[in-house]
Enzyme design. Structure first.
Site, PDB file in Angstrom:
ATOM      1  N   GLY A   9     -12.486  85.598  40.378  1.00  0.00           N
ATOM      2  CA  GLY A   9     -13.086  86.101  41.610  1.00  0.00           C
ATOM      3  C   GLY A   9     -12.451  87.414  41.989  1.00  0.00           C
ATOM      4  N   CYS A  10     -12.347  87.648  43.256  1.00  0.00           N
ATOM      5  CA  CYS A  10     -11.804  88.903  43.769  1.00  0.00           C
ATOM      6  C   CYS A  10     -10.366  89.102  43.299  1.00  0.00           C
ATOM      7  CB  CYS A  10     -11.855  88.889  45.288  1.00  0.00           C
ATOM      8  SG  CYS A  10     -11.095  90.328  46.052  1.00  0.00           S
TER       9      CYS A  10
END
Length: 170
Positions: A9-10
């Site tokens: 993810g981020c």
């Protein structure tokens, strides 16, 4: 020193998580796994380069094992959602491990298999890493009061602190 590359993810989240671990000497946010000859946040965030946001980790295997990095990686993101982590949606947020050695490939493959059905984490050979722009580096440390950090990153860090105290920097 060895290197490991994880996309969960981020990269603001994964960078903050891996920076807490003993034996980790360097952590950089960036991009890997794409089809373009370069990567920038502007290009990758559009979802058209096939790059993933990743965290590049340099670690001392005498102080922390690759297996421990895998354990923390899988505990700090959702490996069961395709191209999504929370509100971050797109292939750039996919769960992926870029292995750098045959040993990493085997260990990560075994780890994924042991987690069982439903895990969608991709396992790919590492080819190239594009370092993220400076404003992404140490994002959590520089923006702790921001809502994203408080709502998204803080719970991940707390979970790692509670579950993996023996792996944390003192």
């Amino acid at each position: 020193m060895e290197k490991a590359i994880f996309g969960g993810g981020c990269f603001w989240c994964t960078e903050a998580v891996f920076k807490m671990l003993k034996g980790v000497k360097n952590v950089l946010p960036g991009y890997s796994g794409g089809t373009q000859v370069d990567a920038t946040y502007e290009k990758v965030s559009g979802g058209n380069t096939d790059h993933a946001e990743v965290t590049y980790v340099e670690y001392d295997p005498a102080l922390i094992k690759y297996h421990d990095l895998l354990t923390v990686f899988f505990a700090s993101h959702d490996p069961t959602t395709v191209n999504r982590q929370g509100n971050d949606v797109g292939s750039q947020y996919r769960s992926v491990i870029f292995f750098t050695t045959p040993e990493q490939q085997a260990e990560a493959g075994k780890f994924i298999k042991e987690l069982g059905e439903g895990v969608v984490t991709e396992l790919e050979p590492f080819k190239e890493f594009f370092e993220a722009e400076d404003y992404h580096k140490d994002y959590y440390e520089s923006h702790k009061a921001e809502p994203y950090c408080q709502i998204i990153i803080n719970p991940k860090l707390e979970k790692v602190q509670q579950q993996f105290g023996e792996l944390l920097l003192k």
